[in-house]
Design a protein around this motif. Structure first.
Motif: not given
Length: 284
Positions: A1-21
């Motif tokens: 695996m190439i370094g700095f790749t493969g983070a098990a992160l769901v970035r949840a872009d759809h919640e970034r504009d939702d203050p309640a979320a």
């Protein structure tokens, strides 16, 4: 695996504009915080990143996303405005950190570092504020929205027959050599950037540029684009303002260095795409 790749992160872009979320994530009892000291990672005894419970009252935390369903935040504690250099302590930590944690740290560091360096609107100069859960900055003065930037950099294994061109900068550890690299300039393709950089740094003209892989590189925030190119000849004319030294290494010499033999040169560290690129070149 190439370094700095493969983070098990769901970035949840759809919640970034939702203050309640965002508020729900902060209040979630399972939420965790990655607290950087300046830009250095907190590391547990086993070498993994150390996450702490999220304090809902904390107002400086940025939402990275979800890690195995758990909201994950990042914040900076201390001076994150100093030059984004790699300390010996950090390099030692990255050498033993699990690959997925290295990748997660890269995302967190890049985000904190970008905010620390972009506190004012590039359009009107007004102080900007954090927006979209930490993934943008908004200007109250003119309404401009600014997003974290990534600077493209080409890194290339230049081959001539059964040899590859390696160079070093004076700031590197004694004996370390790597593939040549340079920033992609405005109005330039990846292939054109590879050809220009090799010609400028080593005086070598290249053809047949082939893409290999890419890597996010958080020092401070770059996208490394790894390529292989073929040199027309092997005559070197080194730009000493860019390189301290360069030489043509044989496939056997590169293979030995990757295996830990430092008699000819020290190979790039495991988390650098330069190492992966050289491994591809030797056929590993």
């Amino acid at each position: 695996m190439i370094g700095f790749t493969g983070a098990a992160l769901v970035r949840a872009d759809h919640e970034r504009d939702d203050p309640a979320a965002f508020a729900r994530c902060k209040a979630d009892p399972s939420a965790r915080l990655l607290l950087l000291t300046g830009l250095e990672p907190p590391v547990a005894d086993d070498g993994a990143l150390e996450l702490v419970p999220m304090d809902p009252a904390r107002d400086d935390a940025l939402l990275l996303g979800y890690l195995e369903g758990t909201p994950l935040f990042v914040a900076g504690d201390g001076d994150a405005t100093a030059p984004a250099m790699r300390s010996p302590t950090l390099m030692a930590a990255l050498a033993v950190m699990p690959p997925a944690d290295v990748a997660l740290y890269g995302v967190a560091r890049s985000l904190i570092d970008w905010h620390s360096r972009h506190g004012f609107c590039a359009r009107c100069g007004h102080a900007s504020v954090v927006a979209r859960g930490g993934w943008a900055r908004s200007c109250p003065g003119c309404g401009a929205l600014h997003f974290p930037r990534t600077d493209p950099v080409v890194i290339m294994a230049v081959e001539h027959g059964d040899r590859v061109l390696l160079g070093r900068q004076p700031s590197w550890p004694v004996g370390r050599y790597s593939a040549l690299a340079g920033f992609v300039e405005v109005g330039e393709s990846v292939e054109e950037a590879v050809a220009r950089e090799v010609l400028e740094e080593a005086g070598v003209a290249v053809d047949a540029v082939r893409y290999v892989a890419s890597q996010p590189w958080p020092f401070p925030s770059q996208l490394m684009i790894a390529c292989i190119a073929t040199a027309r000849d092997d005559a070197l004319k080194i730009d000493v303002t860019e390189l301290e030294h360069a030489f043509w290494a044989t496939r056997d010499e590169v293979r030995a260095a990757l295996a830990g033999d430092t008699s000819r040169f020290i190979a790039p560290p495991a988390h650098a795409i330069a190492r992966s690129l050289l491994a591809v070149w030797v056929g590993e």
